[in-house]
Design a protein around this motif. Sequence first.
Motif, PDB file in Angstrom:
ATOM      1  N   SER A 161       0.932  -0.892   0.514  1.00 14.47           N
ATOM      2  CA  SER A 161      -0.133  -0.104   0.189  1.00 14.47           C
ATOM      3  C   SER A 161       1.185   1.447   0.324  1.00 14.47           C
ATOM      4  O   SER A 161       0.336   2.293  -0.838  1.00 14.47           O
ATOM      5  N   GLN A 187      -7.073   1.170   0.206  1.00 15.46           N
ATOM      6  CA  GLN A 187      -7.859  -0.181   0.677  1.00 15.46           C
ATOM      7  C   GLN A 187      -8.087   0.501   2.357  1.00 15.46           C
ATOM      8  O   GLN A 187      -9.647  -1.005   1.699  1.00 15.46           O
ATOM      9  N   GLU A 231      -6.221  -4.352  -2.817  1.00 13.41           N
ATOM     10  CA  GLU A 231      -7.208  -5.203  -2.243  1.00 13.41           C
ATOM     11  C   GLU A 231      -8.686  -4.892  -2.673  1.00 13.41           C
ATOM     12  O   GLU A 231      -9.275  -4.486  -1.668  1.00 13.41           O
TER      13      GLU A 231
HETATM   14 MG    MG Z   1      -1.910  -2.768   2.177  1.00 11.74          MG
END
Ligand code: MG
Lengths: 313, 334, 334, 512
Positions: free
Chosen positions: D45, D87, D167
Motif C-alpha cells: 500500500s 485499501q 485489495e
Molecule cells: Mg495494504
Amino acid sequence: GCSDSGDGGTTDGGDGGGDAGGDALQIALVSKGFQHQFWQAVEQGAQEAADELDVEVTFEGPAAETEVDAQLQMLQAAIDRSPDAIGYAALDPEACVPLYEAAEAAEIPVVEFDAGCDSDYGQNLAATDGVAAGAIAAEHMAEIIGGEGQVGIVGHSQINSTGVERRDGFVNEIEENWPDIEIVDIQYGDGDHLRSSDIAKAMIAANPDIAGLYGTNEGSAIGIVNAVNELGLAPGEITIVGFDSGSAQVGAIESGVMAGAITQDPIGIGRTVVENAVAAINGEELEEFTDTGSYWYDSSNLEDPEIAPLLYE
Amino acid sequence: MTDSTQVAVEEQDTARTGHGATVRAWLQQGLAFGSLLVLVVFFAIASDNFFTWSNISGVLLATAVIGILALGTTFVITTAGIDLSIGTGMTLCAVMTAVVAVNWGLGLVPGVLAGLAMGALMGFVNGVNVAYFKLPPFIATLAMMQVAQGLALVISDVSPIYFSEIPAFKNIALGTALGSLPNAVLIMFVLGGIAYFMLGKTQFGRFTVAIGSNEEATRLSGVNTRRWKVIIYTVAGIFTGIAGVVIASRLGSAQPQLGVGYELQAIAAVIIGGTSLLGGRGTIVGTLIGALIMSVLINGLRIMSIQTEWQYVVLGVVIAIAVLADSLRSRKGR
Amino acid sequence: MTDSTQVAVEEQDTARTGHGATVRAWLQQGLAFGSLLVLVVFFAIASDNFFTWSNISGVLLATAVIGILALGTTFVITTAGIDLSIGTGMTLCAVMTAVVAVNWGLGLVPGVLAGLAMGALMGFVNGVNVAYFKLPPFIATLAMMQVAQGLALVISDVSPIYFSEIPAFKNIALGTALGSLPNAVLIMFVLGGIAYFMLGKTQFGRFTVAIGSNEEATRLSGVNTRRWKVIIYTVAGIFTGIAGVVIASRLGSAQPQLGVGYELQAIAAVIIGGTSLLGGRGTIVGTLIGALIMSVLINGLRIMSIQTEWQYVVLGVVIAIAVLADSLRSRKGR
Amino acid sequence: MSAPLLEVEGISKSFPGVRALHDVQFHLAAGEVLVLVGENGAGKSTLMKILSGIYQRDTGAIRVDGEPVEISGPAIAQQLGISIIHQEMNLMADLTVAQNIFIGREPRVAGVLNERALNAQTGELLEQLGIGLDPRARVGDLTVATQQMVEIAKALSFNARVLIMDEPTSALTDTEVETLFGLIESLKEGGTGIIYISHRMEELKRLADRVTVLRDGEYIGDLERAEIDVPTIIEMMVGRQIDEGARPVSSEHARDEVVLDVQGLSTKALLDDVSFQLHRGEILGFAGLMGAGRTETARAIIGADPRSAGTITVHGRQVHISQPADAVRHGIGYLSEDRKAYGLMLEQDVSFNTVLASMKNFTGPLGYFFDGKARRVAQTFVDRLRTKTPSTSQQVKLLSGGNQQKVVIAKWLARDCDILIFDEPTRGIDVGAKEEIYRLLQGLAADGKSIIVISSELPEVLRLSHRIVVMAEGRITGTLANEDASQATIMDYATHLAADVTAAADHTRGAA
Ligand SMILES: [Mg+2]
Ligand SMILES: Nc1ncnc2c1ncn2[C@@H]1O[C@H](COP(=O)(O)OP(=O)(O)OP(=O)(O)O)[C@@H](O)[C@H]1O
Ligand SMILES: Nc1ncnc2c1ncn2[C@@H]1O[C@H](COP(=O)(O)OP(=O)(O)OP(=O)(O)O)[C@@H](O)[C@H]1O
Ligand SMILES: [Mg+2]
C-alpha cells in the motif's frame, strides 16, 4: 380598551378595587438590566409606587448593558403589547428613535429613566448625574489620602454612559483640582466580582505604593474589597471608594475596609418613573428632568435618615 | 532481512515512540509548558512586580476556578463532547450552596453538599440528554447553560446571597491549610491529581478515551457507552459544583448573574493544554498548564497596565500561537 | 445472477433511501418547521398581541441579524468546523463601516464596502489558520473572537459612532423597499436564497459538504481542500460583514462593545435547523427556520411578560426539545 | 521496444523508525495486469500511495512512458492518468453515489451543478460496469461491499491509463468479483495498465500477466504468467512453506450441547425468520451473496440493531439482549466486518485496542487499570498472530491494513467469549497469517468455544466450518454439513431464493 387581562384577581396586582374602570393601568418598564442590585432597587421602587397608585408594572432588561439590540427588541415587544405607558432607560440614545416613533404612532406615552433617548417624544428623564457623582467620589478620595499619591480605577465599563461618566467625573476632578494625585491605571472588569478582584490585585502588585482604588459600581467595588482582604491588608491601608449600595458595601464600610461610597436613589428613580407615567397617561405636563441625586455615605452617616433609605440591600 | 527490519523497528521505538502515547503526551505538555515558561520569563523581565510571591500566589488563585472547571470538562472533551454549561452551571451551584447554607440556615456542610449535588444533577441531565436522547453535546449543554442561568436567578431571587453569617465558609478558598498558598489553589492541584489518576490510570479514563476515539467501536466491544457517558458528564458536573463552591467562598457571596464566558475560557485552557476537541486525546497536566497560561497572560497584561481593549487582542493572538505551535509540531510528526 | 442482485439492490433503494438525501433533508426541515408552527400557534393563542403585523414584522426584523450570521456559519459548520468569531466579528465590521463612513467622512458606500472587506479579511484569516496552520476551528475562531472584540474597541476609540450625518444609512436595514417589510428582513431572505443556491447548486456547496463528510477522502479525490476551506471561511466572513452593516444600520450606530453571545445564538439556530456539527449535513432553509424559532420564542416570552429569568429557563428547554425531536426521529430512521 | 507505461526503480520510503520500502522496483506495460503480492506490512500500500501522490518517496525514480515524473499530490497523479482504489474506504458518506464518483468533475451549466446530468452520467457508468446501484443513493447507507463497488466505479470513471487496485475484492462476494474481473478484462483490451494487490491466491492465476513479490519492503522477484505457481509465490512472500490444513467434517465436534439457539429472528429492514443453533465446539459458517443479511443477523443477535421479532437462548436460558454490552455479558463477542468504522480506535495504540473488550481483567480496586499487564497480554497476541508492529505502543493507524485486522482479532481473543461471531475475520490478511488464524479458531473450537464465521470467501467457509448456513435475501435458505457442501452447492442455495423473489418482484412491477 387597552388591556385584555381578565378582571378580578388574575395576578397578584389585582387588589380588586372595584372602581368603575375595573382594569388597572398597565405600565411597561424597559430597563438597562435586571440582575444588578441597582436595577432590582429601581424595580422595587416602581413596584411600591405601582401598588400605591393601583397600576400594574412589568419590568425587564437585557442580561448585560452591552446588549443594545436585545433591549430594542424588548422595547418593540413592549410597544406591541400596547400598554398604557412605557418607561424606558436607553442603552443607546440613537437606536431607540424609530421605536419612539412607533410608540407615538400607537399613542403610547413614553417616560424615561436613568438615560434618555434623542427623540422629542419621550417625557421627563429621572436620572442621576454620573459626572457629578464621580467628582464627589474623587473629592472624598483625595481628601482621605491627603491630596497626594497614586490611585487606580476599576471600572465596570469603558463604554456605557454610567461607566464613562463615573470614570470621567472622577478623572476630571483629580486632574483639575488635585495635581499631586496620579491616576496610575484604569482597567475594566465588566462588574464581574471575580474579575474585578483579580484586576485590583494586579494593580496593587504593579503599583505597590498605591494609595487608593475607586470602583465604579457594586461589582467593581466589592472586587476591590475582596482583593484587599485576600492580600491581607489592614483596613484603610488602601483607601477604597465605591459606588452603589448593597449589603456587602455597607458591611465593608462598617468594618472600615471601604472608606465610603456614592449611592444614587434607585428606589426614587423607580418611584418617579411610575408616577410620571401615570401623570403622562392623564395628560399632565411633565418636567424635562428630575435629578434623583447622588450621595456620599460613609461610616459617619450610614444611619442618617436621608441616607439610610437609599441603601438598598 | 527480517532481522534488519526488526532492528530498524526497535530503533524507532526507542528513538521516537518509546512508550508511544506517553512520549507523545509528554511532548505535548512539554510544548504547552514551554509556552508557559516563555510567558513567565517575559513578564518577569517586563515588570519587576510580576515575580513577587504575592503576585504569583494571586495568579494561582485566579487560576483556581477556571482550572477546576477545565479539569472536569477535560473528560467531556476527551469523549469528543463539549460542555457549555459549566460557566452558568458553576453559578447555579454557588447559588444553591448559598440558598441551603444561608437562606435555609442549614450551615456550611449541607450547603457545600447541596452545591456539589446540584453540579452532579446538571451533569447527569446533560449526560442523559447526550447519551440517551442523542442530543448533540453542544445543544444539550447550551440548553443547560440557559436553564442554569435562569434558575440561578430564580432561586436566588435575583440578588446576591452573602455568607457573612458563616465566616468559616471563606476558608474553603482563602484559608491557608498548607503554608501560605490559598486553599483554592490546593484544591485545584489535588483535583488535578485525582483527575490525572482517573483519566490515566482507571477504567473510567480508558472508556473516556475509547468513546472519544470511536464510540461505535467501543459500544460493539461490549462497553455500555451510554451509561459511561452519563457517568462522565456527571463527574464533570461535580467538578463544576466544586468550582461553584470555590468561587462562592472566594467572593464571600453567590452572585447569580455571574458565569457567562467562563465556559469558553475553560474550554480554551483545555485545548491549549493539548486535549483534542475531536476526542480520544486528553491530558490533565496539559489542562492545568493551559489554565495557567491563560491566567498568567491576563495577569501579566494587567500588571503591565495594558489597556483592556488591547488585552483582548493579545489574548486572542497568544491563544492562537500557543495552539499553533502544537499543531505545527504534530503536522511534522506525520 | 447479476440481474437478481441488481433488482434486489434497486428495490432496497427505492424502499429505503428513496431520493435519499433529499427526503431526509425535507423531513428535517419539516420537523423544524413544525416546531416553529407550534410556537407561533401557541403564542397566537396565548397573547392577542402576538399575531399583529407590527409584532410579526418586529420578530422578522429581530431575526435578521442572527439569521444572516447563521446563514454564513452554516457553511462553516457543514465542513465540521465552527465559527465563534461571528458575534464580535460582526461588531468589528460595524465599527469598521462607521469609522470609514463617519470618522473618515467617506460616506455610505465606501463604509459598507469597508465593513464587508473587514468581514472577508477575518474569514480569510480564520480560514488560513484552520486550513494551513491546522488550528482547530474552535481555537482559531475563539482567538479571532477576542481579537475582533479588542480591535472593535480600539478602532472606535471605545465609544459608539453614530451615523447621524448619513441619514440614508438607516435605510439599509429599516427602509421598506418592498411593501412594509423592513429591508433587513428582505436582505436576510435574499441572502438565504443565495446561500441555498450556493450550498445546493454549486461546486462550492458540494465541496463544503464533501469536506464535512470526509475531508481526507475529498483531498484524495484531487480537491484542493485547504484552498476551499479558506474560501468557505471567507464567504462566512462576508456574511458576518453584512450582518455588521445591518446591525449598524438598524441601531443607527456602531456599538463597539456589542456582539458577545450572538455567536452561540446563531450556532444554535443552525443546529436547530438540522445542520450537523459533525459536518456533512447542512440545510439553509433549516437555518432560517432555526433562527425564526429562536426569535419567535424570545419575542413570544416577552410579549407574554414572562419574567426575564424564567425566559432563560424556557429558552433552554425549548432549544433542547426542538433538537430532541429531530434526534429521536433520526434514531428511528436507522 | 518502447518504454514501459510505468516504471519505478530504487524506491525507498521510511516512516519515523519504520523502513516501509527499500530499493523497490517494478514495471508495468500497457494492457498488462501486474499482481503485487506480499505479506501484511510488506509495503504494497505504501508503494501505491507513493504512486498516487499521497506519500512522497525518499529515493528512487518514477517514469511514465519513460519520462521521469514527480507525483507531488493526488491531483498530479490524476493528471498523469494514475487512478487508485484505496485499501481503506475513502468515500464521503453524506454524498450520493454519483456525487462521490464525480466530485470535482461535476457537469455544470454556467457554474450551476447539473444534478440530472450527473445522475444520468453515473447511471450510464454504473450500467456499463454492470453495477446495479442507484446513483442517488447516499453512500453512508450502503454496505461495505457496495461502497467498495462505488470506489471501483469512481476509479474507473477517470479512464485512467494506470489503474491501481489495492485489495478491491477483500469485501466482495464471488458475484461482484466476477463482475470486477470482467471489467478488468475489458480495460486490459483498452490498453489500461493495471496494478492489482490481493491476498487471494486463487485470483492470481485468473488475472495475472505477471506477479511481483515484495517482502519486508524489499523487492524479491518477478514471475511471468507461465511461471505462476501458488506455493512458489507463497514461499517467496513469507520465506517458508505453508501447508494448508484440511477441511473439517461436521462430526468432528461430537458434542451436541446447544450453546446458542436463535429462533425467528427478524428485523424491519431485512431479516425474516432466521433460526439456527450453534453447538459447543462448533464452527458454523455463514455464506451468502452481498447483502444476504449475514452481517445484519450478527448485529441483530448482539443487539447492535433493533430486532422486530425473535428469541435468543444462550446455554439453555432465554436472554434479553438490547445492546452489545448485554451480548458480551452473556458471552457473545462480535468482530465487525468494517474494522475502521466499527472495530478500531485508530488513534490509540495496539495495547489499548487489544484490551478494550476485556477491561475487567485489567481492572483492580477503585477502577485502577493495570497497564503493565495489559501490555504484556497485548504483546502475547502480537507474537501469536505475528502482527507486524514495532511495539504495543504503536498507534494502530500506522499499521498496515492486515495488521490492523489482526489487532481486532486479538481484541476478541483476549476477551475469551464462549461464543464468537467473526464477520469477515480474514479481510486483508495474507495467506500465511490466514492459515495461522484458521488454526487458532480451530484450536478455540477444540477447547469448547463456539464460533460463527461469516465469510464471503467460499474456500474459507469450507476450510473452517463444521456446518454451513447459507443465507439469501434475509432468510436462511439452507444448512449444510461440511462434507455435503461444495462451492457449487453453496452458490445454489445462495441464489435460488433470490430467483424466486426476482420473479415475484417482476410480477408486482408488471401489475403496477
Ligand atoms: Mg495494504
Ligand atoms: N504513516 C505511517 N507511519 C508509520 N508506519 C507506517 C505508516 N504507513 C505504513 N507504515 C508501516 O509501513 C509498513 C508497510 O505498510 P503497508 O501498508 O504498505 O503494508 P501492506 O503491504 O499494504 O500490508 P497489508 O497487506 O496488510 O495491507 C508497515 O509496517 C506499516 O506499519
Ligand atoms: N444501516 C442499515 N439500514 C438499513 N439497511 C441496511 C443497513 N445496513 C445494511 N442494510 C441492508 O441490509 C442488507 C443486508 O446487509 P448485510 O450487511 O447484513 O449483508 P451481508 O450478508 O453481511 O453482506 P455483505 O456484508 O457482504 O454486504 C443489505 O441489503 C443492506 O443494504
Ligand atoms: Mg456482511
